[in-house]
Design an enzyme around this catalytic site. Sequence first.
Site, PDB file in Angstrom:
ATOM      1  N   LYS A 267     -12.495  14.504   5.764  1.00 59.36           N
ATOM      2  CA  LYS A 267     -13.655  13.972   5.035  1.00 59.36           C
ATOM      3  C   LYS A 267     -14.475  13.049   5.917  1.00 59.36           C
ATOM      4  CE  LYS A 267     -14.218  10.229   2.207  1.00 59.36           C
ATOM      5  NZ  LYS A 267     -13.936   9.312   1.094  1.00 59.36           N
TER       6      LYS A 267
ATOM      7  N   LYS B 133     -18.958  17.291  -0.825  1.00 59.24           N
ATOM      8  CA  LYS B 133     -18.594  16.253  -1.789  1.00 59.24           C
ATOM      9  C   LYS B 133     -19.893  15.566  -2.181  1.00 59.24           C
ATOM     10  CE  LYS B 133     -15.531  12.339  -2.641  1.00 59.24           C
ATOM     11  NZ  LYS B 133     -14.144  11.895  -2.536  1.00 59.24           N
TER      12      LYS B 133
ATOM     13  N   GLU C 102     -19.758  14.593   2.892  1.00 63.20           N
ATOM     14  CA  GLU C 102     -20.012  13.755   1.711  1.00 63.20           C
ATOM     15  C   GLU C 102     -21.277  12.912   1.896  1.00 63.20           C
ATOM     16  OE1 GLU C 102     -16.970  10.862   0.773  1.00 63.20           O
ATOM     17  OE2 GLU C 102     -17.813  10.468  -1.184  1.00 63.20           O
TER      18      GLU C 102
ATOM     19  N   ARG D  77       0.848  -1.203   0.000  1.00 63.86           N
ATOM     20  CA  ARG D  77       0.000   0.000   0.000  1.00 63.86           C
ATOM     21  C   ARG D  77       0.885   1.255   0.000  1.00 63.86           C
ATOM     22  NH1 ARG D  77      -2.982  -3.242   3.772  1.00 63.86           N
ATOM     23  NH2 ARG D  77      -2.193  -2.097   5.574  1.00 63.86           N
TER      24      ARG D  77
HETATM   25  P1  13P Z   1     -15.043   7.198  -5.768  1.00 66.99           P
HETATM   26  O1  13P Z   1     -14.628   8.333  -6.668  1.00 66.99           O
HETATM   27  O2  13P Z   1     -14.392   5.896  -6.132  1.00 66.99           O
HETATM   28  O3  13P Z   1     -16.527   7.120  -5.601  1.00 66.99           O
HETATM   29  O4  13P Z   1     -14.479   7.525  -4.327  1.00 66.99           O
HETATM   30  C1  13P Z   1     -14.597   8.806  -3.817  1.00 66.99           C
HETATM   31  C2  13P Z   1     -14.632   8.769  -2.347  1.00 66.99           C
HETATM   32  O5  13P Z   1     -13.844   9.369  -1.698  1.00 66.99           O
HETATM   33  C3  13P Z   1     -15.709   7.985  -1.696  1.00 66.99           C
HETATM   34  O6  13P Z   1     -15.760   8.338  -0.348  1.00 66.99           O
END
Ligand code: 13P
Length: 341
Positions: A137, A221, A179, A47
């Site tokens: 986030k 987001k 988000e 990773r």
């Molecule tokens: P994806 O663009 O693969 O949907 O992932 C964005 C993300 O941060 C999901 O929490």
Amino acid sequence: MQYEDQLKATAKAMVAPGKGLLAADESSATAAKRFEAVGVENTEENRRQYRQLLLTSDGIEEFLSGVILFDETIRQKDDNGTPFAEVLKSKGIIPGIKVDAGAKDLALHPGEKVTEGLDGLRERFAEYAQMGAGFAKWRAVYTIIGDQAPTVACHKANAHGMARYAALAQEAGIVPIVEPEVLLDGDHSIERCYEVTAETLDVLFQALKNQDVMLEGVILKASMVLSGKDAQDRADAQTVAEQTVKCLKEHVPDNLAGVVFLSGGQSEEEATAHLDAMNKIGGLPWPLTFSYSRAIQNPVLKLWAEGDKEKALAAYLHRGKANSLASEGKWSEDFEQNRPY
Ligand code: 13P
């Protein structure tokens, strides 16, 4: 508010013209799935090696304003022993951190989730701020199940959690990305997705207001307004762009700092085309840009797993440039003719 100017400046920098975010904050469980798909063993060192490509390569500063990291990654270093967060900062890229503890089953509501992670969050924010995180986030997920879900319980629980998280982030001088992801799964129509997205945004912004969160220091987001993955006659790119722009305009306050999008299972080119079409419509009170994980990383991870680092990097820079162009409504399908992968 103590960090008002800092929060406003960071949020503005996150959505600077032609720039967007890379989501590289896959949890160890998600990383396991992604690595398994390309036949790579999911070890911490693998990773670290893979993310070293994503975080330290020359040229990424041309399209990235920030990167969302996972707890493990913000503590890791490159081959020279420099913490990844420091490498990013030296390129003018803001390190960010995923702080939620994941979506868990919502009690009494089968098929629905609530995101957890508030316990000890004030202390964790203090540590992340010291490690150089400028933003954070928190992701909540909403599943469309016919007309039954999302329920009011799901909306309220998730919005409350996100608002409490956002307030703690701002208290620590860290810009919160909120988000609320309406999942692509299902055969619902684009109209149903519009309705659910609108409700999600209304409940979320009310909760943020209740907690006195400063919207000039918040990034949304968002998921795009799309037909379900298994829907018949899925809406085309222009319709997706029009419906998403309309929904955001009607349900997101003007004083928000910016909107970034997740890709949510769209193909690389779809995610770019949709963002481009939205920015071609324009006339919005906030910048719209990308915060993709899969729609940037899919080809990069595949090539890296095959041992072709050079091509993996070329693919990464290509997708970065494509999305940078799309964030200003300047992408076209012609750009994909010169795909280096
Ligand atoms: P994806 O663009 O693969 O949907 O992932 C964005 C993300 O941060 C999901 O929490």
